[in-house]
Structures are given as structure tokens and as C-alpha cells.
Design a protein around this motif. Sequence first.
Motif, PDB file in Angstrom:
ATOM      1  N   LYS A  17       0.833  -1.204   0.000  1.00 34.29           N
ATOM      2  CA  LYS A  17       0.000   0.000   0.000  1.00 34.29           C
ATOM      3  C   LYS A  17       0.868   1.255   0.000  1.00 34.29           C
ATOM      4  CE  LYS A  17      -3.726   0.063   2.601  1.00 34.29           C
ATOM      5  NZ  LYS A  17      -4.645  -0.105   3.752  1.00 34.29           N
ATOM      6  N   ARG A  18       1.933   1.239   0.762  1.00 33.77           N
ATOM      7  CA  ARG A  18       2.843   2.401   0.796  1.00 33.77           C
ATOM      8  C   ARG A  18       3.495   2.611  -0.575  1.00 33.77           C
ATOM      9  NH1 ARG A  18       7.191   1.506   4.983  1.00 33.77           N
ATOM     10  NH2 ARG A  18       7.706   3.693   4.542  1.00 33.77           N
ATOM     11  N   LEU A  19       3.869   1.519  -1.239  1.00 30.90           N
ATOM     12  CA  LEU A  19       4.473   1.639  -2.567  1.00 30.90           C
ATOM     13  C   LEU A  19       3.478   2.196  -3.574  1.00 30.90           C
ATOM     14  CD1 LEU A  19       6.541  -1.669  -2.746  1.00 30.90           C
ATOM     15  CD2 LEU A  19       7.457   0.652  -2.823  1.00 30.90           C
ATOM     16  N   LEU A  20       2.247   1.733  -3.518  1.00 31.25           N
ATOM     17  CA  LEU A  20       1.215   2.240  -4.419  1.00 31.25           C
ATOM     18  C   LEU A  20       0.959   3.714  -4.161  1.00 31.25           C
ATOM     19  CD1 LEU A  20      -1.227  -0.790  -4.254  1.00 31.25           C
ATOM     20  CD2 LEU A  20       0.006  -0.022  -6.284  1.00 31.25           C
ATOM     21  N   GLU A  21       0.900   4.096  -2.903  1.00 31.75           N
ATOM     22  CA  GLU A  21       0.660   5.500  -2.566  1.00 31.75           C
ATOM     23  C   GLU A  21       1.847   6.375  -2.969  1.00 31.75           C
ATOM     24  OE1 GLU A  21      -2.246   4.543   1.270  1.00 31.75           O
ATOM     25  OE2 GLU A  21      -0.095   4.930   1.553  1.00 31.75           O
ATOM     26  N   ALA A  22       3.058   5.812  -2.946  1.00 26.65           N
ATOM     27  CA  ALA A  22       4.247   6.575  -3.352  1.00 26.65           C
ATOM     28  C   ALA A  22       4.312   6.761  -4.859  1.00 26.65           C
ATOM     29  CB  ALA A  22       5.512   5.870  -2.860  1.00 26.65           C
ATOM     30  N   GLY A  23       3.695   5.830  -5.626  1.00 30.16           N
ATOM     31  CA  GLY A  23       3.684   6.005  -7.079  1.00 30.16           C
ATOM     32  C   GLY A  23       4.000   4.770  -7.898  1.00 30.16           C
ATOM     33  N   ILE A  66       0.557 -11.693  -5.306  1.00 26.87           N
ATOM     34  CA  ILE A  66      -0.374 -11.023  -6.219  1.00 26.87           C
ATOM     35  C   ILE A  66      -1.711 -10.771  -5.540  1.00 26.87           C
ATOM     36  CG2 ILE A  66      -1.688 -11.319  -8.358  1.00 26.87           C
ATOM     37  CD1 ILE A  66       0.744 -12.742  -9.538  1.00 26.87           C
ATOM     38  N   GLU A  67      -2.158 -11.705  -4.717  1.00 23.46           N
ATOM     39  CA  GLU A  67      -3.420 -11.514  -3.992  1.00 23.46           C
ATOM     40  C   GLU A  67      -3.330 -10.327  -3.045  1.00 23.46           C
ATOM     41  OE1 GLU A  67      -6.309 -14.007  -0.918  1.00 23.46           O
ATOM     42  OE2 GLU A  67      -4.871 -15.085  -2.179  1.00 23.46           O
ATOM     43  N   ARG A  68      -2.200 -10.209  -2.333  1.00 20.65           N
ATOM     44  CA  ARG A  68      -2.034  -9.065  -1.429  1.00 20.65           C
ATOM     45  C   ARG A  68      -1.945  -7.759  -2.221  1.00 20.65           C
ATOM     46  NH1 ARG A  68       1.499 -12.877   0.696  1.00 20.65           N
ATOM     47  NH2 ARG A  68       3.383 -11.780   0.004  1.00 20.65           N
ATOM     48  N   LEU A  69      -1.269  -7.806  -3.364  1.00 20.75           N
ATOM     49  CA  LEU A  69      -1.139  -6.609  -4.200  1.00 20.75           C
ATOM     50  C   LEU A  69      -2.496  -6.163  -4.726  1.00 20.75           C
ATOM     51  CD1 LEU A  69       0.661  -4.555  -5.723  1.00 20.75           C
ATOM     52  CD2 LEU A  69       0.788  -6.227  -7.580  1.00 20.75           C
ATOM     53  N   ARG A  70      -3.292  -7.110  -5.218  1.00 17.10           N
ATOM     54  CA  ARG A  70      -4.612  -6.751  -5.742  1.00 17.10           C
ATOM     55  C   ARG A  70      -5.480  -6.144  -4.635  1.00 17.10           C
ATOM     56  NH1 ARG A  70      -3.000  -6.932 -10.915  1.00 17.10           N
ATOM     57  NH2 ARG A  70      -2.972  -9.005 -11.863  1.00 17.10           N
ATOM     58  N   SER A  71      -5.384  -6.711  -3.428  1.00 16.62           N
ATOM     59  CA  SER A  71      -6.152  -6.182  -2.303  1.00 16.62           C
ATOM     60  C   SER A  71      -5.682  -4.776  -1.947  1.00 16.62           C
ATOM     61  CB  SER A  71      -6.010  -7.108  -1.096  1.00 16.62           C
ATOM     62  OG  SER A  71      -6.683  -6.589   0.032  1.00 16.62           O
ATOM     63  N   ALA A  72      -4.370  -4.559  -1.906  1.00 13.04           N
ATOM     64  CA  ALA A  72      -3.827  -3.228  -1.613  1.00 13.04           C
ATOM     65  C   ALA A  72      -4.242  -2.228  -2.676  1.00 13.04           C
ATOM     66  CB  ALA A  72      -2.307  -3.295  -1.504  1.00 13.04           C
ATOM     67  N   SER A  73      -4.294  -2.674  -3.920  1.00 11.99           N
ATOM     68  CA  SER A  73      -4.697  -1.802  -5.022  1.00 11.99           C
ATOM     69  C   SER A  73      -6.148  -1.367  -4.863  1.00 11.99           C
ATOM     70  CB  SER A  73      -4.500  -2.535  -6.350  1.00 11.99           C
ATOM     71  OG  SER A  73      -4.862  -1.725  -7.438  1.00 11.99           O
ATOM     72  N   ILE A  83      13.050   1.253  -0.418  1.00  8.75           N
ATOM     73  CA  ILE A  83      12.362   1.291  -1.703  1.00  8.75           C
ATOM     74  C   ILE A  83      11.242   2.323  -1.732  1.00  8.75           C
ATOM     75  CG2 ILE A  83      10.870  -0.643  -1.027  1.00  8.75           C
ATOM     76  CD1 ILE A  83      12.141   0.317  -4.563  1.00  8.75           C
ATOM     77  N   VAL A  84      10.520   2.536  -0.635  1.00  4.99           N
ATOM     78  CA  VAL A  84       9.438   3.528  -0.653  1.00  4.99           C
ATOM     79  C   VAL A  84      10.014   4.927  -0.870  1.00  4.99           C
ATOM     80  CG1 VAL A  84       7.577   4.594   0.669  1.00  4.99           C
ATOM     81  CG2 VAL A  84       7.914   2.115   0.771  1.00  4.99           C
ATOM     82  N   ALA A  85      11.078   5.261  -0.149  1.00  3.81           N
ATOM     83  CA  ALA A  85      11.719   6.563  -0.327  1.00  3.81           C
ATOM     84  C   ALA A  85      12.286   6.695  -1.746  1.00  3.81           C
ATOM     85  CB  ALA A  85      12.837   6.741   0.702  1.00  3.81           C
ATOM     86  N   VAL A 134      12.191   9.061  -7.219  1.00  2.00           N
ATOM     87  CA  VAL A 134      12.167   8.961  -8.683  1.00  2.00           C
ATOM     88  C   VAL A 134      10.912   9.601  -9.250  1.00  2.00           C
ATOM     89  CG1 VAL A 134      11.019   6.694  -9.012  1.00  2.00           C
ATOM     90  CG2 VAL A 134      12.799   7.434 -10.591  1.00  2.00           C
ATOM     91  N   VAL A 135       9.789   9.535  -8.523  1.00  2.00           N
ATOM     92  CA  VAL A 135       8.570  10.202  -8.977  1.00  2.00           C
ATOM     93  C   VAL A 135       8.780  11.706  -9.036  1.00  2.00           C
ATOM     94  CG1 VAL A 135       6.208  10.794  -8.285  1.00  2.00           C
ATOM     95  CG2 VAL A 135       6.940   8.404  -8.317  1.00  2.00           C
TER      96      VAL A 135
END
Length: 503
Positions: free
Chosen positions: A151-157, A177-184, A469-471, A476-477
Motif C-alpha cells: 500500500k505504501r508503494l502504491l501511494e508513493a507512485g 499477487i493476492e495481497r497486491l490486488r487487495s492493496a490496489s 524502496i518507498v523513499a 524517482v517520482v
Amino acid sequence: MTHPDPQLIEQALTAVGALRGSAVEHEERYRGLIDAAHPTHRAGATNLLHYLAVRQRDIRDLQRQLASLGLSSLGRLERCALSSLDAVLRALDALAGRPGTRPPGAYPTSFDSGESTLEDHARALLGEGRPGRQTRVMVTLPGDARKRDLKRLLEAGMDVARINCSKGDAGEWAGLIERLRSASRETGFACRVLCDIAGPNPRVSKIAGGPARVAIPASGGKPQLWLCKDLKELKKARAAARDAGADEVAAVGCTIPEVVDDLRPGHRVFYDDGRLGGTVKLVADGAALVEVDFAREGGVKLKPGKGLNFPDSELGIPPLTPKDLEDLDFIARRADMVGLSFVRAPSDVERLQAELASRGAAHLGLVLKIETTAAFRQLPRLLLTAMRSERVGVMLARGDMAVEMGFVRLAEVQEELLWLCEAALVPAIWATQVLESLNKTGVPTRGEVTDAAMSSRAECVMLNQGENIVATVDFVVDVLQRMHEHQDKKRALMRPLSVSRLD
């Protein structure tokens, strides 16, 4: 008032007209490749053939002539080669006093349509992206990534998640992938999934005899080592090569033993991302004797699992391993796209396309990972073959390319890769060690910040997993958003500069 030299204008007309003729001839010569492309990619395939015809010639003198006449010097014709040539021809006609004599042509792409088609293809493969930047962000995920971290990675970009199928198994990937889809769903940020199959990636299997650390002695001599199909047969190889004085040197096995059959004297061999490199001295009884030309200062320890590169050898190994075929069963059901690792020839692409079709997964995006000398040399054919699929991309795997081609050539090669992808209207992914120091230590280097800014010329940039990685995604964004205001591929964008004011 000084008028342009009529002779110079006529010379330029002749030269540009010849370029146009060669572009049209190239299109007709390879019409079958255009017809074989997916309808979505036929305009890009045609434009690529036009562009390749122009780039077969040295036009630097012509570019200087055109610039001196105040015209386009053909330096940005990637997206619209034929229409760019005709635009220059019409301008030259006007300067020659013959305006309106050239009827408008029918073009596969124009400047505007080339730009919009490339972005359409990027959206189809990589997703919509985020406002304020054209370049998506891809992150390689560890198999045990937690939902809150995703979720933090998605929110970061993060726009695309990459799974490296050389690590883990289908059960681990399915949970990720299941956790990623849920976070998305919870964050509202869409995220595509790329699964990289491992491909035929030769690595060290076992080590026997001799010192485990290889170093260049102060005397300047060159150590040797054996590369064997089967370490049990090492005695035979040593007996056959007794005159080479290589009895007591170390020997390593290879996870793909067949590659030893394709080695010849003079072929280069690299170990562990180029930390050690040598040249095959002789081949005997299922083994190759390698003379070490260089090694990292302090020596290099030989370890199982480290990669091997053979840039000069035509390896007669299948493009998909049994593990790859098994992994494709999972990828066909769960991923959005598949990365073809260590692609070397168009037949490798055709094999993957056939395997996907047999699994009812021809709709998956296909990403060619360009990481070998052979792949770079065949890039136009690889592109045209891949464009038979509906969704296509190219990953610039610059780490392996640097090993195989040398760091001196890397800057040149990555430019050519970007040009050809743009001409084909195929999205490019800028990969390998982007902001690696920031990701691992929390502090970027000046060089890698510049590298990150260069990634804005691709449709996607890939980051490896790391402690920060989040930072790193945040960083990079920020860079991509700033560069979006200044650069569009090779074209500088002239927005107002605050520093331009004197008062």
C-alpha cells in the motif's frame, strides 16, 4: 538580403529525396513483416522500416546543410520518419521557388499520431500511469512483501509490480499477487503485474580443485580455470590439455552444461556481472580452459549460483527451460504480462507466443528483455516479431548489456535501443540499478540521479527491491515529474525558466 545558395538547395533536395526513396523501397521489400504484425502495430512496423532505411546511411553532412538553411535536420524523426522527410522536401521546394509541386502523401504516422499511438501502447501494456508524469514506475517485489508495504508503494507512485520467477514458487507468487490486488483496491491505485521467466540463464553449479579465489598476480601473469560440462570428466580434459600447464587450476561446472559445446578459442567468458572475465584458450573433452584477463581488485571468489555470460558464443540452447514452461502455466492465469529473459533470436519470441497461445493467454503483454549482444544485434527483427502480439514492450536490461558489450558502449547502446523502440511505437522500460545507492543506503550518488533523470525518456523505469524502496519511489517520482516539464524523448521542452530573469 542574402538568399540561400540554389545549388545547396538542389543538393539537399536530391539527398532527402534519395532517403525517401530508400524508405519506401524498404517498406515494400519487407511488406510481409508489416502484414504479419498485429493490426495495432502495423503503423509502427511500417514506420520502423522507414526509420531503419534512413539510419542505414550517414546523413551528418546533410543534417548540417539543412540546419544552415533553417530547416529541420531530421534529428527527431523516430515517431514519423516518412512524414518528416516529406515536410523537409516541401520546405526545400518552397526555398527553390517551386511551392505546392509535391502532393501530400499518405503516412503510417504523423508527429501527433506517432506520439498518441506510442502512449496508447504504453497504457495498454503498463496501465494509465499517474498525472504529471509520462514515465511509469515499476518495482521488483520480494515474495514476502506485506500488504501494508505494498500500500505504501502504491501511494508513493508504483504503477507496475515485477515478480522475478527465478526466485520463489507459484504458491509464493500467488500470495503476493493476492495481497497486491487487495492493496490496489484499498488505495484506489491500479497496478499491473509483470512476471519475468528465468530463461536459459547459465550459472556456476559446482566448484572443484584449485583456489576458490581468483586474482591477477602482481607479476602480471594470467591465472586459468576450467569450465566443465561435468566435473567428473575433468581428468580427461586435463589429460588432453596437459601441455597448457593447467593441471592444478580451479574448475567450475555450469547449470546448463550444453553451453560448453558452443565455446571456441577466443570467445570471451564473464563471471558474476563482469567481476571476472577471461578468454577461452582451448576446448577439450567437454571442458573449456579459460585464461583470466581481469578480476576485481583483491580477487574474486568463485561461488555456485553466480552468473556466466558468453557474449561471443552462439548458444544452441532452447529459449524456454522446463521450469519456464511450468511457470507459464501460473503466469497465464495470474499476471498481466510476461518478460522473456535472455532472448536471442526471433524464433525465441515465436516460441513464447506459441506457448502463450496454447494456454489461452495470447492477450498477455510481452516484454522483451534485451540483455545480450545477440539480442541487440537482432533488435529490429525481434521487435517486428514481437509486434505480432497485441501488447508489446522492451526492457533495457542494462546490467547484462554492460557486461556483454562493455561499459564504454553502454551509453551508445541504450540510446539506440530507445530510438528503435520509439520508431516502432513500442514502450521502453529503463532497468537495472536505477538509484541503487539510494535504495540500499538511503543516499543517492550524483551519477545515479542523472541516470534517473534520463529514465524519463522511457515509458517506464524499473527499481530493484531494497531497504529504502518507498523513499526511492518517492524520489524517482519527483525527478520524473520535474523532467516531464523539460524533456519529451530527445526533444527539449522550452517552458519558462525562472532563472532567465535578470530583475
